[in-house]
Design a protein around this motif. Structure first.
Motif, PDB file in Angstrom:
ATOM      1  N   UNK A 151       0.851  -1.185   0.000  1.00  0.00           N
ATOM      2  CA  UNK A 151       0.000   0.000   0.000  1.00  0.00           C
ATOM      3  C   UNK A 151       0.892   1.241   0.000  1.00  0.00           C
ATOM      4  N   UNK A 152       0.546   2.151  -0.873  1.00  0.00           N
ATOM      5  CA  UNK A 152       1.169   3.461  -0.922  1.00  0.00           C
ATOM      6  C   UNK A 152       0.059   4.494  -0.796  1.00  0.00           C
ATOM      7  N   UNK A 153       0.431   5.729  -0.534  1.00  0.00           N
ATOM      8  CA  UNK A 153      -0.560   6.801  -0.490  1.00  0.00           C
ATOM      9  C   UNK A 153       0.009   8.069  -1.086  1.00  0.00           C
ATOM     10  N   UNK A 154      -0.905   8.888  -1.565  1.00  0.00           N
ATOM     11  CA  UNK A 154      -0.504  10.151  -2.175  1.00  0.00           C
ATOM     12  C   UNK A 154      -1.458  11.258  -1.749  1.00  0.00           C
ATOM     13  N   UNK A 155      -0.911  12.223  -1.036  1.00  0.00           N
ATOM     14  CA  UNK A 155      -1.679  13.385  -0.611  1.00  0.00           C
ATOM     15  C   UNK A 155      -1.568  14.468  -1.687  1.00  0.00           C
ATOM     16  N   UNK A 156      -2.499  15.406  -1.725  1.00  0.00           N
ATOM     17  CA  UNK A 156      -2.458  16.472  -2.743  1.00  0.00           C
ATOM     18  C   UNK A 156      -1.139  17.225  -2.692  1.00  0.00           C
ATOM     19  N   UNK A 157      -0.514  17.373  -3.848  1.00  0.00           N
ATOM     20  CA  UNK A 157       0.724  18.116  -3.937  1.00  0.00           C
ATOM     21  C   UNK A 157       1.963  17.376  -3.457  1.00  0.00           C
ATOM     22  N   UNK A 158       1.785  16.109  -3.104  1.00  0.00           N
ATOM     23  CA  UNK A 158       2.925  15.330  -2.594  1.00  0.00           C
ATOM     24  C   UNK A 158       3.153  14.108  -3.464  1.00  0.00           C
ATOM     25  N   UNK A 159       4.336  13.525  -3.310  1.00  0.00           N
ATOM     26  CA  UNK A 159       4.646  12.321  -4.053  1.00  0.00           C
ATOM     27  C   UNK A 159       4.006  11.101  -3.390  1.00  0.00           C
ATOM     28  N   UNK A 160       3.828  10.068  -4.188  1.00  0.00           N
ATOM     29  CA  UNK A 160       3.316   8.816  -3.645  1.00  0.00           C
ATOM     30  C   UNK A 160       4.353   8.237  -2.685  1.00  0.00           C
ATOM     31  N   UNK A 161       3.877   7.837  -1.500  1.00  0.00           N
ATOM     32  CA  UNK A 161       4.808   7.347  -0.491  1.00  0.00           C
ATOM     33  C   UNK A 161       4.414   5.965   0.017  1.00  0.00           C
ATOM     34  N   UNK A 162       5.422   5.242   0.426  1.00  0.00           N
ATOM     35  CA  UNK A 162       5.239   3.885   0.954  1.00  0.00           C
ATOM     36  C   UNK A 162       4.481   3.922   2.271  1.00  0.00           C
ATOM     37  N   UNK A 163       3.551   2.986   2.424  1.00  0.00           N
ATOM     38  CA  UNK A 163       2.815   2.816   3.683  1.00  0.00           C
ATOM     39  C   UNK A 163       3.158   1.472   4.316  1.00  0.00           C
ATOM     40  N   UNK A 164       2.949   0.399   3.549  1.00  0.00           N
ATOM     41  CA  UNK A 164       3.167  -0.935   4.100  1.00  0.00           C
ATOM     42  C   UNK A 164       3.254  -1.948   2.975  1.00  0.00           C
ATOM     43  N   UNK A 165       3.939  -3.059   3.240  1.00  0.00           N
ATOM     44  CA  UNK A 165       3.991  -4.155   2.280  1.00  0.00           C
ATOM     45  C   UNK A 165       4.028  -5.480   3.012  1.00  0.00           C
ATOM     46  N   UNK A 166       3.657  -6.523   2.288  1.00  0.00           N
ATOM     47  CA  UNK A 166       3.676  -7.873   2.842  1.00  0.00           C
ATOM     48  C   UNK A 166       4.202  -8.817   1.777  1.00  0.00           C
ATOM     49  N   UNK A 167       5.173  -9.623   2.168  1.00  0.00           N
ATOM     50  CA  UNK A 167       5.785 -10.548   1.223  1.00  0.00           C
ATOM     51  C   UNK A 167       5.034 -11.878   1.199  1.00  0.00           C
ATOM     52  N   UNK A 168       5.448 -12.746   0.278  1.00  0.00           N
ATOM     53  CA  UNK A 168       4.788 -14.043   0.104  1.00  0.00           C
ATOM     54  C   UNK A 168       4.872 -14.882   1.378  1.00  0.00           C
ATOM     55  N   UNK A 169       5.937 -14.669   2.175  1.00  0.00           N
ATOM     56  CA  UNK A 169       6.127 -15.474   3.379  1.00  0.00           C
ATOM     57  C   UNK A 169       5.467 -14.846   4.608  1.00  0.00           C
ATOM     58  N   UNK A 170       4.756 -13.737   4.413  1.00  0.00           N
ATOM     59  CA  UNK A 170       4.056 -13.103   5.522  1.00  0.00           C
ATOM     60  C   UNK A 170       4.834 -11.998   6.211  1.00  0.00           C
ATOM     61  N   UNK A 171       6.083 -11.814   5.859  1.00  0.00           N
ATOM     62  CA  UNK A 171       6.858 -10.725   6.449  1.00  0.00           C
ATOM     63  C   UNK A 171       6.242  -9.380   6.062  1.00  0.00           C
ATOM     64  N   UNK A 172       6.175  -8.491   7.034  1.00  0.00           N
ATOM     65  CA  UNK A 172       5.535  -7.199   6.801  1.00  0.00           C
ATOM     66  C   UNK A 172       6.489  -6.042   7.072  1.00  0.00           C
TER      67      UNK A 172
END
Length: 123
Positions: free
Chosen positions: A36-57
């Motif tokens: 998941x990424x997010x982008x606020x008005x006037x800002x670049x898209x930024x990393x929020x969270x990720x989950x790998x195939x093995x469940x690592x977050x």
């Protein structure tokens, strides 16, 4: 090809919770890194969270302890549970699919994106 559709966004008050969903089609997600990424008005898209195939977050420092990412491979769906929302969490939230070898913390890791869902947190 992977098609991703986000849902669950909305207008909430500070301190509230929301759960975002990302439903995938075209390919099973079990071997991919999802994020998941997010982008606020006037800002670049930024990393929020990720989950790998093995469940690592992995989480951005700004959401650590408040957001939880999970996946349901049987439903081919990834979730982002958001607690204690703050006005600064207001943004369009995008779900992405990346190759399984990546940690998914960089924008360039991703090959596929959904259309985004708006989250607005009022103070």
């Amino acid at each position: 090809q992977v098609q991703l559709v986000e849902s669950g966004g909305g207008l909430v008050q500070a301190g509230d919770s929301l759960r975002l969903s990302c439903a995938a089609s075209g390919r099973t997600l079990s071997a991919l890194t999802m994020g998941w990424f997010r982008q606020a008005p006037g800002k670049e898209r930024e990393f929020v969270s990720s989950i790998r195939w093995n469940g690592n977050t992995y989480y951005a420092d700004s959401v650590k302890g408040r957001f939880t990412i999970s996946r349901d491979n049987a439903k081919n769906t990834v979730y982002l549970q958001m607690y204690s929302l703050k006005p600064e969490d207001t943004a369009v939230y995008y779900c992405g699919a990346a190759r399984g070898s990546s940690y998914g913390v960089k924008l360039y890791d991703y090959d596929y994106w959904g259309q985004g869902t708006q989250v607005t947190v009022s103070s």
